[in-house]
Design an enzyme around this catalytic site. Structure first.
Site, PDB file in Angstrom:
ATOM      1  N   VAL A 222       0.871  -1.173   0.000  1.00 32.86           N
ATOM      2  CA  VAL A 222       0.000   0.000   0.000  1.00 32.86           C
ATOM      3  C   VAL A 222       0.905   1.219   0.000  1.00 32.86           C
ATOM      4  CG1 VAL A 222      -1.490   1.366   1.561  1.00 32.86           C
ATOM      5  CG2 VAL A 222      -2.050  -1.008   1.058  1.00 32.86           C
ATOM      6  N   CYS A 223       0.460   2.283  -0.640  1.00 32.78           N
ATOM      7  CA  CYS A 223       1.172   3.557  -0.565  1.00 32.78           C
ATOM      8  C   CYS A 223       2.551   3.423  -1.209  1.00 32.78           C
ATOM      9  CB  CYS A 223       1.221   3.982   0.904  1.00 32.78           C
ATOM     10  SG  CYS A 223       1.645   5.694   1.220  1.00 32.78           S
ATOM     11  N   THR A 224       3.538   4.142  -0.689  1.00 34.03           N
ATOM     12  CA  THR A 224       4.877   4.086  -1.297  1.00 34.03           C
ATOM     13  C   THR A 224       5.534   2.718  -1.143  1.00 34.03           C
ATOM     14  OG1 THR A 224       5.962   4.863   0.725  1.00 34.03           O
ATOM     15  CG2 THR A 224       5.219   6.557  -0.819  1.00 34.03           C
TER      16      THR A 224
END
Lengths: 272, 272
Positions: B145-147
């Site tokens: 998830v995300c970076t």
């Protein structure tokens, strides 16, 4: 339009309008002898936010709002009765950063997370209720997410207010003198209460708008990329359907029964 | 419809269809000598999920998915290189439950959270990349998830795959041999990657459908009352508008530059 229709029919955006009006009126910053108060945008003052942490809380109830608060130039206090780490639903232990005795008296926000098991225990804990009642009396905003509103109610802080909770216990709110409302985030004067678990993000952003203004809150929403796309249309008992909702209730029957019993005791106590 | 259109235009629901097909085909449970494999619904086997925890991760990236996983009858391992608690963006320390050396080899899910500062550091950490590459080769699902997808990419796990990341670094994915996709949750074969921060919930529920089937995942969505109502329409750079997005980038310019430099080094390394 009366307040009931106002907060019910248009939900968060109307709530924001109400809250925004309070900010614009200078209520947030206060006037000083030197002249008109600085606007929130030009000289933001640090905010003092106390978030209750307690054993068996649902960590997401806390971390959703806390993530938003961490972007608001706020001092966030994780407060419990003592300095012992508290267990949570996902197994991560949370270290309080202050105690009831040492928590600042004047708060911008007092916040209560939920978690059925933890809420039921805390609802009968005099120390917790006294702390909440005391800080709640002087805080700028009194807030909760999920079953946490039952704790606010048990502390007597929702009497005469509209409020919500996690869907499977929100019908207990009237026992605490509150009017049960069904919405993602319910705002009544300075009480903001959110629905279950994931509502903490919607709640956090709503409160961010009140605390720091709309432009700031829009930026925060972008930073946390809050553009939800739920894979199923089953986020409420109504959309999930009776079979699914009943199955969820069935699997939690003992705790739900305990919550109801605790709420009845609160009702009796508040009536005396 | 080719795969590109498939995963892009219909997002999570199409992804679920792809994943659901894999479950129905028995891929999830496996056949046994005694006869046809039990269905997920009749005899769920415990799942083994390893969630990387690392210094300066965004705790919400972890806790959103972890909350869903905690409802899936899974054994969740919080894994880091050693047993020292790791700091997070909101100040809560997270205690790993296992180390790279002791983490089970066969995993249903390997998951990587994000957080710009933490990701940039971890992208250059050989120990982390070796662990991810190894577990990623044998895990049923490789996820982030995300970076966090930049870490998967740095470990060589996204070469030839469509993937996404937090909006402000997703353009770095092609440097790691991935095809950048813009969607809340991107599914390409056994790689599931989510957008920034709050996308962890959409991601978690999507994966829950694959691991436990749609009925189960619907129930989980209801338990966490995921019926989002964002107060602002500013959850993506497109909806927030260029001014807001540019302001967010400006305030993070040093870290974004560092991420780009780290990604260029990954590109050079993967090319050799």
């Amino acid at each position: 339009m009366n307040r009931r229709d106002f907060t019910r029919t248009v939900g968060a955006s109307a709530a924001l309008a109400v809250l925004g009006g309070r900010v614009a009126a200078g209520e947030a910053t206060g006037a000083t002898a030197q002249g008109p108060p600085p606007t929130e945008a030009t000289r933001p003052s640090p905010l003092a936010i106390a978030m209750l942490v307690h054993p068996d809380m649902v960590l997401l109830d806390l971390v959703g709002p806390q993530t938003v608060f961490s972007l608001l130039m706020a001092k966030v206090h994780l407060v419990w009765k003592d300095a012992e780490p508290v267990p949570t639903d996902v197994g991560i232990m949370v270290q309080p950063t202050t105690t009831f005795a040492e928590c600042p008296e004047q708060l911008d926000v007092v916040f209560v997370p939920g978690g059925l098991k933890g809420t039921v225990a805390a609802m009968e804990d005099r120390e917790v209720l006294d702390f909440l009642a005391r800080r709640g009396r002087s805080a700028r905003y009194v807030t909760s997410v999920c079953t946490g509103s039952l704790l606010l109610g048990a502390a007597g802080l929702l009497q005469g207010y509209r409020a919500t909770s996690h869907w499977y216990v929100r019908d207990l709110l009237p026992m605490m003198g509150a009017t049960m409302a069904v919405d993602r985030v319910v705002v009544d004067r300075n009480r903001l209460t959110g629905g279950g678990v994931t509502a903490g993000i919607d709640f956090g952003l709503t409160l961010a708008g009140a605390l720091r203004g709309e432009d700031y809150a829009r930026r925060v929403q972008l930073v946390i990329e809050y553009d939800p796309k739920p894979p199923y249309g089953s986020g409420t008992p109504e959309t999930a359907g009776a079979a699914v909702a009943d199955e969820v209730r069935r699997r939690r029957a003992p705790l739900l029964a305990a919550a109801k019993q605790a709420a009845l005791r609160v009702k009796a106590r508040l009536a005396t």
